[in-house]
Design a protein around this motif. Structure first.
Motif, PDB file in Angstrom:
ATOM      1  N   UNK A   1       0.828  -1.202   0.000  1.00 34.26           N
ATOM      2  CA  UNK A   1       0.000   0.000   0.000  1.00 34.26           C
ATOM      3  C   UNK A   1       0.865   1.254   0.000  1.00 34.26           C
ATOM      4  N   UNK A   2       1.949   1.224   0.742  1.00 36.38           N
ATOM      5  CA  UNK A   2       2.863   2.369   0.774  1.00 36.38           C
ATOM      6  C   UNK A   2       3.441   2.636  -0.615  1.00 36.38           C
ATOM      7  N   UNK A   3       3.851   1.593  -1.299  1.00 38.36           N
ATOM      8  CA  UNK A   3       4.376   1.749  -2.656  1.00 38.36           C
ATOM      9  C   UNK A   3       3.299   2.302  -3.595  1.00 38.36           C
TER      10      UNK A   3
ATOM     11  N   UNK B   1       0.719   9.449  -5.555  1.00 34.19           N
ATOM     12  CA  UNK B   1       1.067  10.839  -5.254  1.00 34.19           C
ATOM     13  C   UNK B   1       1.912  11.422  -6.390  1.00 34.19           C
ATOM     14  N   UNK B   2       2.839  10.651  -6.910  1.00 34.41           N
ATOM     15  CA  UNK B   2       3.667  11.128  -8.027  1.00 34.41           C
ATOM     16  C   UNK B   2       2.805  11.392  -9.264  1.00 34.41           C
ATOM     17  N   UNK B   3       1.900  10.450  -9.595  1.00 34.09           N
ATOM     18  CA  UNK B   3       1.007  10.641 -10.745  1.00 34.09           C
ATOM     19  C   UNK B   3       0.105  11.854 -10.561  1.00 34.09           C
ATOM     20  N   UNK B   4      -0.408  12.026  -9.355  1.00 35.61           N
ATOM     21  CA  UNK B   4      -1.287  13.159  -9.086  1.00 35.61           C
ATOM     22  C   UNK B   4      -0.532  14.480  -9.187  1.00 35.61           C
ATOM     23  N   UNK B   5       0.716  14.485  -8.736  1.00 37.32           N
ATOM     24  CA  UNK B   5       1.547  15.690  -8.885  1.00 37.32           C
ATOM     25  C   UNK B   5       1.704  16.056 -10.356  1.00 37.32           C
ATOM     26  N   UNK B   6       1.999  15.070 -11.180  1.00 46.20           N
ATOM     27  CA  UNK B   6       2.175  15.329 -12.615  1.00 46.20           C
ATOM     28  C   UNK B   6       0.879  15.816 -13.261  1.00 46.20           C
TER      29      UNK B   6
ATOM     30  N   UNK C   1      -4.953  10.825   1.678  1.00 50.29           N
ATOM     31  CA  UNK C   1      -5.796  11.728   0.893  1.00 50.29           C
ATOM     32  C   UNK C   1      -5.219  13.134   0.877  1.00 50.29           C
ATOM     33  N   UNK C   2      -4.756  13.601   2.012  1.00 52.38           N
ATOM     34  CA  UNK C   2      -4.234  14.959   2.088  1.00 52.38           C
ATOM     35  C   UNK C   2      -2.882  15.091   1.390  1.00 52.38           C
ATOM     36  N   UNK C   3      -2.097  14.019   1.375  1.00 50.95           N
ATOM     37  CA  UNK C   3      -0.790  14.064   0.715  1.00 50.95           C
ATOM     38  C   UNK C   3      -0.917  14.019  -0.805  1.00 50.95           C
ATOM     39  N   UNK C   4      -2.043  13.566  -1.289  1.00 47.98           N
ATOM     40  CA  UNK C   4      -2.255  13.480  -2.730  1.00 47.98           C
ATOM     41  C   UNK C   4      -2.704  14.844  -3.250  1.00 47.98           C
ATOM     42  N   UNK C   5      -1.925  15.466  -4.122  1.00 43.75           N
ATOM     43  CA  UNK C   5      -2.294  16.785  -4.634  1.00 43.75           C
ATOM     44  C   UNK C   5      -3.646  16.747  -5.354  1.00 43.75           C
ATOM     45  N   UNK C   6      -4.443  17.761  -5.088  1.00 44.07           N
ATOM     46  CA  UNK C   6      -5.752  17.862  -5.720  1.00 44.07           C
ATOM     47  C   UNK C   6      -6.868  17.292  -4.862  1.00 44.07           C
ATOM     48  N   UNK C   7      -6.536  16.678  -3.732  1.00 42.29           N
ATOM     49  CA  UNK C   7      -7.568  16.160  -2.836  1.00 42.29           C
ATOM     50  C   UNK C   7      -7.262  16.596  -1.410  1.00 42.29           C
TER      51      UNK C   7
END
Length: 162
Positions: free
Chosen positions: A63-65, A71-76, A114-120
């Motif tokens: 899950x961590x991976x 998070x990387x995909x959401x940043x892009x 959720x909070x660490x994922x950009x856009x959410x």
């Protein structure tokens, strides 16, 4: 002694931090820092956190991976939206998500994800209804978000912590 000073390391750390912040070794600062340190140690000692039980460490690593990749995909994706100038075409919105997850550690981990994922962002959690409210920057389909949060994150966290 344990009753009056349940966390001596914490109390010493607070005292040291107090003295460093004030840049003084005056008796008044030492006494005030000691009182604050002991007081915080006693207050912290009264909290009764539930015991943490991790039931599936391998799933937690997977899950961590997955979260790091998401998070990387959401940043892009967010980077592309902002740089393309199409942020005016984006529809933001709120989504209610029903959750079966009840573990406080699982809910805390889900809030971090959720909070660490950009856009959410995690907005609120209603424990009686077991409903999570999130805000999504680029909301296209609510059902996709509900499925993503419940299947991709909440279900594995339930297996790990409950």
């Amino acid at each position: 002694m344990k009753r009056w000073l349940p966390y001596p390391t914490l109390s010493l750390f607070v005292l040291g931090t107090w003295l460093l912040l004030n840049q003084s070794l005056v008796l008044g600062h030492i006494l005030l820092g000691a009182v604050i340190g002991v007081g915080l140690g006693v207050i912290f000692g009264r909290f009764q956190a539930p015991t943490l039980r991790i039931r599936n460490r391998r799933l937690l690593l997977g899950l961590t991976a997955r979260v790091v990749g998401d998070v990387a995909r959401s940043n892009l994706a967010l980077f592309r939206i902002i740089l393309s100038g199409k942020s005016r075409d984006v529809t933001s919105g709120f989504v209610f998500i029903p959750l079966e997850l009840t573990s406080p550690y699982g809910l805390a981990a889900l809030a971090c994800i959720i909070t660490a994922t950009p856009g959410t962002i995690w907005v609120s959690y209603q424990s009686r209804e077991r409903q999570l409210l999130i805000h999504v920057f680029d909301l296209v389909d609510e059902t996709v978000w509900i499925r993503t949060i419940t299947d991709r994150y909440a279900a594995p966290l339930k297996e790990v912590f409950e």
